[in-house]
Design a protein around this motif. Structure first.
Motif: not given
Ligand code: ADP
Ligand code: MG
Length: 259
Positions: A215-234
């Protein structure tokens, strides 16, 4: 500007850049198991996307489908203006442009580090051995382990092996790098050295799709975050939107388990 990893760092704002990956209404089934459901995603050149989501939600399948390691049944994938179809020539082109790093490093155990990195460029890019080895050495320098060139994978730590795997993917001079939980198999003390290389790569302008639980990397480096659940981008958004103000119940549930 030529960056350390051989990609051009763009100074244009993200929203004015070209789309390098376009995924439209992507659907995939394993038998009658529907694993990707109408997934839409457009990625800009140089953008870093982190993919989060529970186990079994389709994250690996999604990035493997972009790289043509998995087939899909419905929808559209275009990578750097090449449509991913049954055309083998297109599949080959897309694979050349996308480097992939897996959880298990998958190095060739009977080859030296230098050979592991220079093999594909010699065969696929048709480079002379001297050129391929020169670039392999430069890449080892950039991932911080130039002294390991003549060793075998088994003589390296997990973190070093994963850095070799990154160098090996970069040796093909890809335009896009796909990472599938690259630090999940590492001992905790080795996670940082791999994430640091990925961070430098992101800063150098590489387009990256990263599946991770860091999560540290995600917060610091990502331009965008995608959350996947059950095969969908939620849910999809900037790190601060996702972490500080998640909108969807499924995002909240996921984050409460992991943070
Ligand atoms: P994640 O990477 O998010 O953990 P995966 O993409 O690996 O999820 O898997 C998504 C779903 O597809 C899961 O239900 C998994 O069991 C199933 N699956 C993955 N690979 C295969 C396969 N080769 N054959 C059949 N089902 C698969
Ligand atoms: Mg996975």
């Amino acid at each position: 500007m030529e960056s350390v990893f051989g990609v051009d760092k763009l100074t244009t704002p993200l929203n004015e850049r070209e789309d390098i990956i376009k995924v439209k209404k992507l659907n995939k089934w394993y038998g009658d198991h529907h694993v990707l459901k109408d997934v839409d995603l457009t990625v800009k050149q140089g953008e870093v996307i982190v993919i989060l989501g529970p186990s079994g939600s389709g994250k690996s399948t999604f990035i493997r489908t972009i790289n043509a390691l998995e087939e899909f049944q419905k929808g559209e994938i275009v990578v750097d203006n090449i449509a991913l179809t049954d055309d083998l020539k297109n599949i080959e082109e897309i694979r050349k442009e996308t480097g992939m790093v897996f959880q298990s490093f998958n190095l060739f155990p009977h080859m030296t580090i230098l050979k592991n990195i220079s093999l594909a460029p010699i065969w696929v890019r048709k480079w002379k051995k001297a050129k391929a080895e020169q670039i392999a050495k430069e890449l080892l320098e950039r991932v911080g382990i130039p002294e390991q060139a003549n060793k075998y994978p088994g003589q390296l730590s997990g973190g070093q092996q994963q850095r070799v795997a990154i160098a090996r993917a970069l040796a093909m001079q890809p335009k896009i790098m796909l990472f599938d939980e690259p630090t999940s198999a590492l001992d905790p003390e080795m996670v940082k050295e791999v994430l640091d290389v990925m961070k430098t790569l992101a800063e150098s302008g590489m387009t990256m799709l990263v599946v991770t639980h860091e999560m540290g990397f995600a917060r610091q480096v990502a331009d965008r975050i995608i959350l996947f659940d059950k095969g969908e981008i939620v849910e999809m958004g900037k790190p601060e939107e996702i972490f500080d103000n998640p909108k969807h119940e499924r995002t909240k549930a996921f984050l409460s388990q992991i943070l």
